[in-house]
Design a protein around this motif. Structure first.
Motif, PDB file in Angstrom:
ATOM      1  N   PRO A  31      -3.346   1.180  -4.933  1.00 45.45           N
ATOM      2  CA  PRO A  31      -2.891   1.171  -3.490  1.00 45.45           C
ATOM      3  C   PRO A  31      -1.486   0.413  -3.517  1.00 45.45           C
ATOM      4  O   PRO A  31      -0.742   1.036  -2.819  1.00 45.45           O
ATOM      5  N   ASP A  32      -0.970  -0.417  -4.180  1.00 44.39           N
ATOM      6  CA  ASP A  32       0.412  -0.927  -4.260  1.00 44.39           C
ATOM      7  C   ASP A  32       1.239  -0.099  -4.637  1.00 44.39           C
ATOM      8  O   ASP A  32       2.387   0.177  -3.880  1.00 44.39           O
ATOM      9  N   ARG A  33       0.997   0.812  -5.594  1.00 47.09           N
ATOM     10  CA  ARG A  33       2.140   1.821  -5.887  1.00 47.09           C
ATOM     11  C   ARG A  33       2.204   2.918  -4.998  1.00 47.09           C
ATOM     12  O   ARG A  33       3.167   3.598  -4.677  1.00 47.09           O
ATOM     13  N   SER A  62      -4.720   6.207   1.853  1.00 47.30           N
ATOM     14  CA  SER A  62      -4.366   4.745   2.458  1.00 47.30           C
ATOM     15  C   SER A  62      -5.415   4.295   3.469  1.00 47.30           C
ATOM     16  O   SER A  62      -5.333   3.332   3.791  1.00 47.30           O
ATOM     17  N   ARG A  78      -9.167  -2.738  -3.203  1.00 49.00           N
ATOM     18  CA  ARG A  78      -8.260  -3.704  -2.639  1.00 49.00           C
ATOM     19  C   ARG A  78      -8.219  -4.736  -3.940  1.00 49.00           C
ATOM     20  O   ARG A  78      -9.124  -5.523  -4.208  1.00 49.00           O
ATOM     21  N   GLY A  79      -6.954  -4.875  -4.545  1.00 51.62           N
ATOM     22  CA  GLY A  79      -6.829  -5.536  -5.575  1.00 51.62           C
ATOM     23  C   GLY A  79      -7.695  -5.240  -6.769  1.00 51.62           C
ATOM     24  O   GLY A  79      -7.866  -4.042  -6.902  1.00 51.62           O
ATOM     25  N   THR A 135      -4.085  -0.925  -9.543  1.00 46.51           N
ATOM     26  CA  THR A 135      -2.523  -0.883  -9.230  1.00 46.51           C
ATOM     27  C   THR A 135      -2.147   0.358  -8.202  1.00 46.51           C
ATOM     28  O   THR A 135      -1.016   0.020  -7.988  1.00 46.51           O
ATOM     29  N   ARG A 184       1.646   2.493  -1.610  1.00 46.12           N
ATOM     30  CA  ARG A 184       2.536   1.849  -0.454  1.00 46.12           C
ATOM     31  C   ARG A 184       3.934   1.710  -0.902  1.00 46.12           C
ATOM     32  O   ARG A 184       4.771   2.085   0.040  1.00 46.12           O
ATOM     33  N   ALA A 185       4.370   1.352  -2.118  1.00 45.13           N
ATOM     34  CA  ALA A 185       5.709   1.091  -2.451  1.00 45.13           C
ATOM     35  C   ALA A 185       6.585   2.558  -2.440  1.00 45.13           C
ATOM     36  O   ALA A 185       7.594   2.669  -2.043  1.00 45.13           O
ATOM     37  N   ASP A 226       7.760   2.200   5.899  1.00 48.48           N
ATOM     38  CA  ASP A 226       8.471   0.919   6.099  1.00 48.48           C
ATOM     39  C   ASP A 226       9.167   0.812   7.506  1.00 48.48           C
ATOM     40  O   ASP A 226       9.484  -0.051   8.045  1.00 48.48           O
ATOM     41  N   VAL A 282      -8.663   2.828   0.140  1.00 51.20           N
ATOM     42  CA  VAL A 282      -8.634   1.670   0.535  1.00 51.20           C
ATOM     43  C   VAL A 282      -9.711   0.936   1.540  1.00 51.20           C
ATOM     44  O   VAL A 282      -9.630  -0.162   1.537  1.00 51.20           O
TER      45      VAL A 282
END
Length: 296
Positions: free
Chosen positions: A151-153, A215, A260-261, A149, A155-156, A162, A237
């Protein structure tokens, strides 16, 4: 304070259609760090969190370990732009508390701030071993599901990425997965220094109950910074370098790459990876090897 982003004209070509438009870019400016008035290092960074960046850099260099060892950080009042229009905020001075040893390092001796420092692997490992204030501890267990969880957190939580797509990020998580802090910078090493510097300012070192998520790739430099801050787990990552793996193994740090995932590689410190009952890894002979604490 310098701007985090800047606007530049760009010629945009999309499927044969051509247009001119402004584009948002991440800002990159040099920062000179002085120690008790003496030039120490220059790094290219994204403006913002400069004081934390300087403090974190000094933790990485073994100069600082506690907030009480730091008297002040301030921009140099005499620093002016080339056109004489005022303070560029690109030079700051760190003053150590009385009695704190001043290291024999100056800008003239080219303090290294990149992995291309020219030091051989053994010398680099020895430097961390002799200057680290804290051993790597932390007996927590991380599940692959929890790690997946992060990497996505991360990135968010990137606020500037962005708008620019050109920033590295680093985050600190608790072993339970709570997001503690996120910093961004054009340099991956600067993002980590900003995290560590903020922890120093809050007197939270060593970060013995934290996971550092980055990252990009896990270079020796990032592993070194984690070790100097007492961080027991580093996840990236992308790929680690061989020297980063060596440092993690020698210090007892858990090093995870290609996160990754639900896929990841554990290069060192497998004991902190919690696998389901019956799970394990197979060696070159096809034998199953238990890895880390098993989950019931």
């Amino acid at each position: 304070m310098g701007r985090v982003t800047e606007r530049r004209r760009v010629l945009r070509i999309r499927d044969g259609a051509v247009s001119a438009r402004p584009d948002t870019l991440v800002a990159e400016e040099p920062l000179e760090i002085r120690l008790n008035g003496r030039p120490l290092a220059i790094t290219m960074r994204t403006p913002g969190d400069d004081f934390a960046l300087a403090a974190g850099f000094l933790v990485s260099e073994g100069v600082l370990g506690r907030a009480a060892e730091l008297t002040s950080i301030a921009y140099c009042a005499g620093a002016t732009a080339d056109d004489g229009t005022g303070n560029t905020y690109n030079i700051l001075d760190v003053k150590l508390a009385p009695g704190v040893p001043v290291p024999d390092i100056t800008l003239e001796r080219n303090v290294y701030t990149t992995s291309s420092c020219g030091l051989c692997g053994k010398a680099s490992l020895d430097a961390v071993r002799t200057s680290a204030r804290w051993p790597i501890t932390g007996d927590f267990a991380l599940t692959p599901e929890l790690l997946a969880t992060m990497p996505d957190r991360l990135r968010a939580a990137q606020r500037v990425f962005d708008r620019t797509g050109g920033l590295h990020a680093a985050a600190l998580f608790t072993p339970a997965g709570e997001l503690l802090d996120v910093r961004e910078d054009v340099g991956r090493h600067n993002a980590v220094d900003k995290l560590i510097g903020r922890a120093l300012q809050q007197d939270l070192l060593p970060l013995s109950e934290a996971v550092l998520m980055v990252s990009g790739r896990a270079s020796f430099e990032l592993a070194q910074k984690a070790a100097m801050a007492g961080i027991p787990a580093l996840a990236a990552v992308s790929a680690p370098s061989s020297l980063a793996v060596d440092l993690a193994a020698e210090t007892g740090m858990t090093l995870i790459g290609f996160l990754r995932g639900t896929s990841m590689n554990v290069y060192a410190g497998e004991r902190r990876i919690a696998l389901p009952d019956g799970a394990g890894q197979t060696d070159s002979a096809g034998q199953t090897v238990k890895t880390g604490p098993q989950m019931s």
